[in-house]
Design a protein around this motif. Structure first.
Motif, short mmCIF file in Angstrom:
data_model
loop_
_atom_site.label_atom_id
_atom_site.label_comp_id
_atom_site.label_asym_id
_atom_site.label_seq_id
_atom_site.Cartn_x
_atom_site.Cartn_y
_atom_site.Cartn_z
N UNK A 40 13.61 10.93 61.62
CA UNK A 40 12.46 10.57 60.79
C UNK A 40 12.87 9.49 59.81
N UNK A 41 12.00 8.53 59.59
CA UNK A 41 12.29 7.48 58.63
C UNK A 41 13.25 6.43 59.14
N UNK A 42 13.53 6.45 60.45
CA UNK A 42 14.47 5.46 60.97
C UNK A 42 13.77 4.14 61.30
N UNK A 43 12.46 4.09 61.16
CA UNK A 43 11.77 2.82 61.31
C UNK A 43 11.18 2.60 62.69
N UNK A 44 10.92 3.68 63.41
CA UNK A 44 10.30 3.51 64.72
C UNK A 44 8.90 2.95 64.59
N UNK A 45 8.14 3.57 63.68
CA UNK A 45 6.76 3.13 63.52
C UNK A 45 6.68 1.71 62.99
N UNK A 46 7.57 1.38 62.04
CA UNK A 46 7.58 0.02 61.52
C UNK A 46 7.88 -0.97 62.63
N UNK A 47 8.83 -0.60 63.50
CA UNK A 47 9.16 -1.48 64.62
C UNK A 47 7.94 -1.68 65.52
N UNK A 48 7.25 -0.58 65.81
CA UNK A 48 6.06 -0.68 66.66
C UNK A 48 5.00 -1.57 66.00
N UNK A 49 4.79 -1.33 64.70
CA UNK A 49 3.76 -2.12 64.01
C UNK A 49 4.14 -3.59 63.95
N UNK A 50 5.46 -3.87 63.85
CA UNK A 50 5.88 -5.27 63.86
C UNK A 50 5.59 -5.89 65.22
#
Lengths: 246, 379
Positions: A40-50
């Motif tokens: 959790x919080x490793x930035x998967x969603x941020x990566x996807x959103x990018x």
């Protein structure tokens, strides 16, 4: 030589003072089912959103279909958007539309197909994802969670994309629905020639359908290998992740 | 093998060429969802009973392209022309077979809305309205019980929620309310002034405007603004909480949505509403004074003295008595419509509209009832 549909170079993202991504590199070749996992919080969603152009990265380069997303023109961005499909975590079906209308909606707005063609194609997608025919005229809230996920997949496939993003597709599904969904993903990949990027926590599901898995931690891709090998990886973060889950 | 397809592909319009000599149709171009409608299918003359469709030159094929091809072959079949497809590469053939196996099961079924007789529709609508009334009464009963229980444990009144509601619905409404009341006062004084001037009865402006603003305009403008601002906000808030299952979450924790969501709103609005009317009165009178000075040359001092002598506090009180009724009504309608939000984002908008319209409607009805009561009591 396989072509890379997505190339990410030196991606940086920060949340407050904390690095989420630091010099992250990732290549996704054509025709592969690749999963992105991490704590959790490793930035998967941020990566996807990018990757989805929903959030501009701090620095670094993302290329999709060979186009750099930085300073991309609107026309080119639209062209890329027409070639991918996205299945969101909570399905994100338009609640005011029936399933059929949900799938027809992008066709209606983006193509010049006739109503009849749109409807036939939408029904085709509905049967492709294994929904019963009568689900077409139901509203999203009348469907179970698993059926909603299938309807969302049908909508993601509406424009015949080459690239499919799945954000936690099996989270919240019962084991049987999850397995059926995984089989669906593999079937779609094989028959429609898709490249699929999955963000997931569901190890059982990853074992069934992925070619390779990218493990994200410390702002980087720590490992990129098939799931069997990844499970044996000695990196402390990865070992801890699997020991906690299994 | 065509390896050199660049990643940023080029779309070539799909083309169809009929070769009458060997009864072959040659397909070319990209057969994709964006382009398949541009295909111009050739007219098939009756003398060709067997056609070969050569798809080896197709650049790309997606499910929409396969669908178009299958539909064309269906049409041929209907005219007793048999056809075969050759030259599809392995993966395209697989896609084509998948689509054609699925397409044979397609049963188009569109919603056919049956029209009901008018009497049935009237009856259903009336029953719906009846259910709504019951629902509103249930909410009122629930609210009264909650308030009664709250007195056992005053902490349950949630004074922080009440205060934040007072701020949201009262204090933040002050500027807009002041501006509109002032303008109404100006307009009112202007219209009356036109008539009074012809009779030379200028000083009566204070009496007429005072009566109109204290008894009707102050309370009504306040109620209208609060209905637009607050009742819609209540509906949208409770409605989205319902969509998000937050109301269900409260229920399952054994907490009462009425206690947390409805009671603070009703109490807060009831407290602040008379103050809002008073505020509106002040600015309405200021507007009338301003216009009286400019148009009828009545000094501010004369206006105020005349106002006190001929209108007085009693008339203002008659307007303020309307406050509790308006406040409770607006808050209740807003909350009630919020709880009626269904399962879609659409219904939030629908119920919000309804809550504003219903509040305005009921405000005017209640105002009329007050007028009847006042005239019966000779006030």
């Amino acid at each position: 030589m396989p072509q890379n549909i997505i190339e990410i170079r030196n991606l940086d993202n920060k949340f407050g003072k904390q690095w989420i991504h630091h010099k992250l590199q990732l290549d996704i070749p054509k025709g592969e089912i690749l999963a992105i996992i991490g704590g959790s919080g490793s930035g998967k969603t941020t990566l996807l959103r990018s990757m989805l152009m929903l959030q501009e990265p701090l620095a670094g380069e993302i290329k999709i279909f060979g186009e750099n997303l930085k300073n991309i023109t609107h026309a080119k961005a639209q062209k890329i958007r027409s070639r991918w499909g996205v299945l969101f975590q909570h399905s994100a079906l338009f609640s005011a539309f029936t399933v059929l209308e949900n799938i027809m909606f992008p066709m209606q707005e983006l193509t010049n197909l006739t109503k009849q063609q749109q409807q036939d194609l939408a029904l085709l997608k509905i049967s492709l994802v294994g929904l019963p025919n009568h689900a077409a005229n139901m509203y999203p809230y009348e469907l179970s969670g698993g059926m909603q996920r299938r309807a969302a997949a049908a909508r993601a496939l509406a424009m015949d994309p080459e690239l499919l993003f799945l954000d936690e597709p099996t989270t919240g599904l019962d084991p049987i629905s999850a397995r059926q969904f995984d089989e669906l993903i593999v079937l779609l990949k094989n028959s429609l020639n898709l490249t699929i990027v999955i963000i997931s926590h569901d190890i059982a599901s990853l074992e069934r359908c992925t070619d390779r898995v990218a493990f994200i931690g410390e702002g980087k891709v720590l490992a990129l290998e098939p799931i069997e090998q990844l499970k044996l990886n000695q990196h402390p973060l990865i070992a801890q992740y699997f020991s906690n889950i299994i | 093998m065509n390896v050199n397809i660049s990643i940023m592909r080029h779309y070539l319009p799909p083309t169809v060429k009929l070769n009458p000599e060997n009864n072959t149709i040659e397909l070319n171009g990209s057969w994709e969802i964006y382009s398949i409608n541009a295909v111009e299918w050739p007219e098939i003359t009756a003398n060709s009973h067997k056609l070969t469709i050569d798809a080896s030159q197709i650049i790309s094929l997606d499910s929409a392209g396969a669908y178009a091809l299958i539909e064309f072959r269906k049409k041929l079949h209907a005219r007793n022309v048999s056809s075969i497809v050759i030259g599809l590469s392995a993966d395209k053939a697989e896609l084509y077979d998948l689509i054609s196996s699925k397409i044979s099961h397609l049963k188009p079924q569109l919603n056919q809305e049956e029209k009901e007789p008018i009497l049935v529709r009237i009856g259903k609508e009336a029953y719906q309205k009846y259910l709504q009334l019951i629902g509103l009464l249930t909410l009122v009963g629930d609210l009264l019980l909650t308030i009664k229980h709250n007195f056992d444990k005053p902490r349950r009144f949630h004074f922080d929620y009440i205060f934040s509601n007072i701020a949201q619905t009262g204090i933040f409404a002050l500027p807009i309310l002041a501006l509109l009341s002032f303008l109404i006062g100006v307009v009112l004084a202007y219209q009356m002034g036109l008539q009074l001037e012809t009779y030379g009865a200028n000083i009566f402006i204070a009496y007429l405007c005072g009566m109109a603003i204290f008894r009707e305009f102050g309370p009504l403008i306040t109620a209208i603004i609060v209905a637009g601002r607050t009742s819609s906000a209540f509906t949208a808030q409770i409605g989205s909480m319902k969509l998000n299952e937050e109301i269900d979450a409260l229920e399952t924790m054994g907490l009462s949505p009425t206690e947390f969501l409805v009671a603070p709103k009703v109490i807060g609005l009831t407290v602040v509403f008379p103050l809002l009317i008073f505020w509106s009165n002040i600015f309405g009178i200021l507007g009338a004074m301003f216009m009286g000075k400019i148009m009828l040359h009545i000094g501010y001092h004369d206006f105020l003295v005349r106002l006190r002598e001929s209108v007085g506090l009693k008339q203002m009180a008659l307007g303020l008595y309307k406050a509790p009724a308006f406040a409770i009504l607006i808050a209740l309608v807003g909350c009630f419509q919020g709880f009626r939000v269904g399962n879609s984002a659409d219904s939030v908008g629908h119920q919000t509209t309804k809550s504003v319209v219903q509040s305005l409607f009921l405000i005017i009805i209640i105002d009329a009832i007050y007028s009847i009561i006042y005239s019966a009591l000779d006030l």
